[in-house]
Design a protein around this motif. Structure first.
Motif, PDB file in Angstrom:
ATOM      1  N   GLY A  68      -8.584  15.104   0.889  1.00  0.00           N
ATOM      2  CA  GLY A  68      -9.440  15.937   1.196  1.00  0.00           C
ATOM      3  C   GLY A  68     -10.411  15.799   2.165  1.00  0.00           C
ATOM      4  N   ARG A  69     -11.361  16.953   2.607  1.00  0.00           N
ATOM      5  CA  ARG A  69     -12.446  16.546   3.519  1.00  0.00           C
ATOM      6  C   ARG A  69     -13.385  15.790   2.608  1.00  0.00           C
ATOM      7  N   VAL A 126      -8.064  12.926  14.809  1.00  0.00           N
ATOM      8  CA  VAL A 126      -8.929  13.562  13.690  1.00  0.00           C
ATOM      9  C   VAL A 126      -9.459  14.730  13.910  1.00  0.00           C
ATOM     10  N   ALA A 127      -8.861  15.506  12.853  1.00  0.00           N
ATOM     11  CA  ALA A 127      -9.248  16.957  12.887  1.00  0.00           C
ATOM     12  C   ALA A 127     -10.678  17.108  12.416  1.00  0.00           C
ATOM     13  N   ALA A 128     -11.279  18.340  12.541  1.00  0.00           N
ATOM     14  CA  ALA A 128     -12.858  18.477  12.584  1.00  0.00           C
ATOM     15  C   ALA A 128     -13.133  18.347  10.922  1.00  0.00           C
ATOM     16  N   ASP A 129     -12.231  18.926  10.242  1.00  0.00           N
ATOM     17  CA  ASP A 129     -12.506  18.745   8.868  1.00  0.00           C
ATOM     18  C   ASP A 129     -12.216  17.516   8.258  1.00  0.00           C
ATOM     19  N   THR A 133     -17.969  17.905   6.134  1.00  0.00           N
ATOM     20  CA  THR A 133     -18.164  18.263   4.725  1.00  0.00           C
ATOM     21  C   THR A 133     -18.354  19.620   4.964  1.00  0.00           C
ATOM     22  N   SER A 134     -17.911  20.227   3.662  1.00  0.00           N
ATOM     23  CA  SER A 134     -17.987  21.607   3.537  1.00  0.00           C
ATOM     24  C   SER A 134     -19.493  22.110   2.969  1.00  0.00           C
TER      25      SER A 134
END
Length: 199
Positions: A68-69, A126-129, A133-134
């Protein structure tokens, strides 16, 4: 004077009973009847054992699973309870990092995450997420880009073809709510469970 106090006391008792007992019980009853799974936390079970919730992210460390992120949640330091340490996906302490875009600590953390993803060979883009972090630190979803970028490494760790893993990702894509709200996403726990069922 008693004639003024008595109606006030009656109204306090009545409104307390209505808003503190009757209303919560009624809403709980309606929720249990209409949406029982959601009312009980969207809990996911496997073989009769609760393994998580579809609403709260988990820290998957194995290469066999999608990650996960990053999570910015913290917890008490076992050595010194007056201090806190990083505790990814700590549901009892939901929070973001509160670091602004000019924060050197944030820039260093994002760069370290990007470097570690490349060094581990888990992703080629590498994707932004994948590096941010959220707001809650408990986001259970990742973007389709981040999931597909991990497909090769997960396939290799599981001795599957990358096309098989990509098909599982595609099958677990969640679209926008009502077709317009939010972004397409993949629930990491549900995706990893689908992979386990594949084998």
């Amino acid at each position: 004077m008693l004639s003024q106090i008595r109606p006030a006391v009656v109204m306090i008792v009545l409104l307390t009973a209505l808003t503190g007992i009757v209303y919560p019980l009624a809403i709980t009853g309606v929720a249990q009847l209409a949406l029982p799974a959601q009312a009980n936390g969207s809990v996911i079970e496997r073989d009769g054992t609760v393994i998580g919730s579809s609403l709260i992210g988990q820290n998957f460390a194995s290469d066999r699973y999608f990650h996960g992120r990053p999570s910015a949640t913290t917890g008490p330091d076992p050595a010194d309870p007056s201090k806190s340490i990083d505790a990814p996906y700590n549901a009892s302490n939901s929070m973001g990092s509160n670091l602004g875009p000019t924060s050197k600590k944030l820039v260093d953390r994002v760069n370290a995450t990007i470097e570690s993803e490349f060094a581990a060979g888990r992703v080629d883009v590498v994707a932004a997420d994948a590096a941010t972090t959220s707001a809650s630190g408990l986001d259970p979803h990742i973007s389709p880009q981040f999931a597909l970028a991990q497909a090769g490494a997960v396939a290799k760790a599981r001795n599957l073809s990358e096309s098989q893993v990509r098909a599982v990702v595609e099958a677990n894509l969640e679209g926008r709510v009502l077709g317009v709200i939010g972004e397409p996403r993949v629930n990491v726990l549900l995706l990893n469970l689908a992979l386990d069922r594949l084998q």
